[in-house]
Scaffold this motif. Structure first.
Motif, short mmCIF file in Angstrom:
data_model
loop_
_atom_site.label_atom_id
_atom_site.label_comp_id
_atom_site.label_asym_id
_atom_site.label_seq_id
_atom_site.Cartn_x
_atom_site.Cartn_y
_atom_site.Cartn_z
N LYS A 296 0.84 -1.20 0.00
CA LYS A 296 0.00 0.00 0.00
C LYS A 296 0.87 1.25 0.00
O LYS A 296 0.60 2.21 -0.73
CB LYS A 296 -0.92 -0.02 1.22
N TRP A 297 1.93 1.23 0.81
CA TRP A 297 2.82 2.40 0.86
C TRP A 297 3.48 2.63 -0.50
O TRP A 297 3.56 3.77 -0.96
CB TRP A 297 3.89 2.18 1.93
N LEU A 298 3.95 1.56 -1.15
CA LEU A 298 4.59 1.70 -2.46
C LEU A 298 3.63 2.30 -3.49
O LEU A 298 4.01 3.15 -4.30
CB LEU A 298 5.11 0.35 -2.95
N ASN A 299 2.37 1.87 -3.46
CA ASN A 299 1.39 2.40 -4.41
C ASN A 299 1.08 3.87 -4.13
O ASN A 299 0.92 4.66 -5.06
CB ASN A 299 0.11 1.57 -4.35
N GLN A 300 0.99 4.24 -2.86
CA GLN A 300 0.73 5.64 -2.52
C GLN A 300 1.92 6.53 -2.89
O GLN A 300 1.75 7.63 -3.41
CB GLN A 300 0.41 5.76 -1.03
N GLU A 301 3.14 6.02 -2.63
CA GLU A 301 4.33 6.81 -2.91
C GLU A 301 4.52 7.00 -4.41
O GLU A 301 5.02 8.04 -4.86
CB GLU A 301 5.56 6.12 -2.31
N TYR A 302 4.12 6.00 -5.19
CA TYR A 302 4.27 6.08 -6.65
C TYR A 302 3.45 7.24 -7.23
O TYR A 302 3.84 7.80 -8.26
CB TYR A 302 3.82 4.76 -7.28
N MET A 303 2.36 7.59 -6.56
CA MET A 303 1.49 8.66 -7.06
C MET A 303 2.01 10.04 -6.69
O MET A 303 1.52 11.04 -7.21
CB MET A 303 0.07 8.47 -6.50
N THR B 161 4.52 13.34 -6.40
CA THR B 161 5.47 14.03 -7.29
C THR B 161 6.88 13.94 -6.73
O THR B 161 7.83 13.61 -7.45
CB THR B 161 5.07 15.51 -7.44
N GLN B 162 7.04 14.22 -5.43
CA GLN B 162 8.32 14.09 -4.75
C GLN B 162 8.35 12.77 -4.00
O GLN B 162 7.61 12.59 -3.04
CB GLN B 162 8.53 15.28 -3.78
N LYS B 163 9.20 11.87 -4.43
CA LYS B 163 9.21 10.51 -3.86
C LYS B 163 10.39 10.33 -2.91
O LYS B 163 11.47 10.88 -3.12
CB LYS B 163 9.27 9.47 -4.97
N ASN B 164 10.17 9.54 -1.89
CA ASN B 164 11.22 9.18 -0.94
C ASN B 164 11.95 7.95 -1.48
O ASN B 164 11.60 6.82 -1.15
CB ASN B 164 10.62 8.90 0.44
N TRP B 165 12.95 8.18 -2.34
CA TRP B 165 13.58 7.07 -3.05
C TRP B 165 14.33 6.13 -2.12
O TRP B 165 14.40 4.92 -2.38
CB TRP B 165 14.52 7.61 -4.13
N GLU B 166 14.87 6.65 -1.05
CA GLU B 166 15.58 5.76 -0.10
C GLU B 166 14.62 4.76 0.53
O GLU B 166 14.91 3.57 0.62
CB GLU B 166 16.25 6.60 0.98
N GLU B 167 13.45 5.23 0.92
CA GLU B 167 12.47 4.33 1.51
C GLU B 167 11.87 3.40 0.44
O GLU B 167 11.55 2.24 0.73
CB GLU B 167 11.35 5.14 2.17
N VAL B 168 11.74 3.90 -0.79
CA VAL B 168 11.28 3.03 -1.88
C VAL B 168 12.24 1.85 -2.04
O VAL B 168 11.81 0.69 -2.17
CB VAL B 168 11.18 3.82 -3.21
N ASP B 169 13.55 2.14 -2.04
CA ASP B 169 14.54 1.07 -2.15
C ASP B 169 14.37 0.05 -1.02
O ASP B 169 14.40 -1.17 -1.25
CB ASP B 169 15.96 1.65 -2.11
N ASN B 170 14.19 0.56 0.19
CA ASN B 170 14.05 -0.35 1.34
C ASN B 170 12.82 -1.23 1.20
O ASN B 170 12.87 -2.45 1.45
CB ASN B 170 13.97 0.46 2.64
N ARG B 171 11.70 -0.65 0.82
CA ARG B 171 10.46 -1.42 0.70
C ARG B 171 10.51 -2.40 -0.47
O ARG B 171 9.94 -3.49 -0.40
CB ARG B 171 9.27 -0.47 0.54
N MET B 172 11.19 -2.01 -1.54
CA MET B 172 11.36 -2.95 -2.65
C MET B 172 12.26 -4.12 -2.23
O MET B 172 12.06 -5.26 -2.67
CB MET B 172 11.95 -2.23 -3.86
#
Length: 464
Positions: A252-259, A261-272
């Motif tokens: 759910k967090w990944l889908n919300q973050e994808y929408m 404009t400014q993304k937290n790429w460090e946390e995206v990496d961690n969740r991926m």
């Protein structure tokens, strides 16, 4: 280059902004043959500046790579010019895609040839930082796998031989006399990390069953292994059997973050990282691509696509693709088989309109990329649709106005749906190769020669 005189070598240095080295090379009478025979110690004696040392060694290495691959490329091109008779199969191309010769384990194990920057750091006899330790472990693991003919299960004696060789060559790595066990454990964990996502290797599956590596088996907390992680350097993922709210929250967090404009790429990496095993399980179970992308939309981002490829193969696909196109683009464009191709004709017309060196280089690399299927006699419609509608269901590139610097467009399509927009031909080619691996898509026979050529260079599989 082997037959160059000293003056030709000096001119070559000037063309590559290394004119400062010319007096020394003249004094030492460095000819072309001598240049190619230089080792690290000789370069350090000839060249004082570390930056010049690195550039010179890189140029020599690229020339040797180009030389080793050109014969294979020429062979395939000559075959392509003869329209590739149907009787030709993968077996006939073994000479081009042959792997390294079988190497036997001996007590006099020789360390692999580490990258030049790593060797410079080791030569300073300083304790390497986190990233350098990771690279050392990666190169040792890859070299051991080569010696094991592709097996990912060294025995204890083989681990001991490799770690002993490392510490004998670089005693300062044996921190406080406890380095042996630390490096050995890190190397073993590296093999475990490589084996973890593998689901189609008979030996790996057999041993996972035999030694109890089953779904649901948890690992020790990363907090208990911080010191080992400093050497090993990989991210500890949560087990794939996470269910209910925990995994749902990550997705759910990944889908919300994808929408956003400014993304937290460090946390995206961690969740991926956390969700990689369940994602790989979905892909191996042939889940529909639209379902995978719905749960993990960041796979539409080229950066995350390349990162996923690196997690699976430990290769930087974008960096490798840049090297491939820089080395082979001129050779590809000079081949007779592509002389009358519409792409090449379009290139020549556009080259006349520009004088900037960067623009010309960009155009040539783009043309070389698009001409690869023609070189190998493959079906170009399964590789790229140039100013045409995409018809292939397998990964394919859509390219519009390839030689117009202001309006060119590159996109990756899978199942006739756009997956990602791409900046240039290099990123497009890297994304195409990565997509086949990341989504576990079989390569069509009518394009397999081209992709085999690219993969042989990406994974550094060359003729011995």
């Amino acid at each position: 280059m082997e037959n160059w005189s000293v003056e030709q070598v000096c001119n070559w240095l000037k063309q590559r902004n290394l004119g400062e080295l010319v007096p020394k090379f003249r004094e030492e009478e460095v000819s072309g043959a001598a240049l190619l025979a230089l080792n690290d110690r000789m370069v350090q004696q000839l060249v004082k500046k570390i930056g010049h040392q690195a550039v010179l060694m890189d140029l020599i290495k690229k020339y040797q790579q180009q030389k080793s691959g050109l014969e294979s490329l020429t062979y395939c091109c000559e075959t392509a010019s003869q329209k590739f008779p149907e009787v030709i199969s993968g077996k006939n191309l073994k000479s081009f895609f042959a792997r390294y010769k079988t190497l036997q384990w001996t007590s006099s194990y020789a360390l692999p040839d580490f990258p030049y920057d790593v060797k410079c750091i080791l030569a300073e006899k300083k304790c390497p930082d986190h990233s350098v330790r990771i690279r050392i472990i990666e190169f040792l693991q890859a070299d051991m796998t080569k010696y094991l003919e592709g097996s990912l299960y060294p025995n204890s004696q083989q681990y001991n031989i490799v770690v002993n060789a490392l510490l004998q060559a670089y005693p300062f790595l044996d921190e406080d006399g406890n380095g042996f066990l630390l490096w050995k454990r890190a190397l073993k964990d590296r093999f475990k990390y490589v084996r973890r996502p593998i689901e189609d290797d008979e030996q790996v599956l057999r041993n996972k069953c035999k030694f109890g590596h089953r779904r649901g088996q948890t690992r020790k907390s990363s907090f208990a292994e911080n010191k080992l992680d400093d050497v090993q350097g990989h991210v500890e993922e949560e087990p794939a059997h996470l269910k209910g709210s925990t995994m749902d929250l990550h997705i759910k967090w990944l889908n919300q973050e994808y929408m956003k404009t400014q993304k937290n790429w460090e946390e995206v990496d961690n969740r991926m990282n956390v969700t990689i095993e369940i994602r790989r399980k979905m892909i191996s179970d042939k889940a529909p691509l639209k379902d995978i992308l719905r749960l993990f939309p960041f796979l539409r981002c080229p950066y995350q696509l390349f990162r996923e490829f690196q997690l699976l193969t430990h290769m930087d696909i974008y960096k490798k693709t840049v090297e491939i196109l820089e080395i082979y683009s001129e050779n590809i464009l000079s081949l007779y088989v592509v002389r009358n191709n519409p792409i090449n004709i379009m290139l020549q017309e556009n080259l006349k309109q520009h004088t900037e060196e960067d623009v010309l280089k960009y155009m040539k690399m783009t043309a070389a990329c698009l001409l690869l299927p023609e070189v190998f006699g493959d079906d170009s419609s399964l590789f790229a649709a140039v100013n045409e509608e995409v018809k292939a269901v397998t990964p394919v590139l859509e390219v519009k106005n390839p030689f117009n610097v202001n309006s060119c467009e590159f996109a990756l399509y899978i199942e006739r749906e756009e997956l990602a927009q791409l900046d240039d031909c290099t990123m497009a080619l890297a994304a195409l190769v990565a997509a086949f691996h990341v989504f576990n898509i079989p390569c069509p026979k009518r394009i397999h020669r081209t992709l085999n050529f690219l993969e042989s260079l990406v994974f550094e599989v060359r003729n011995p």
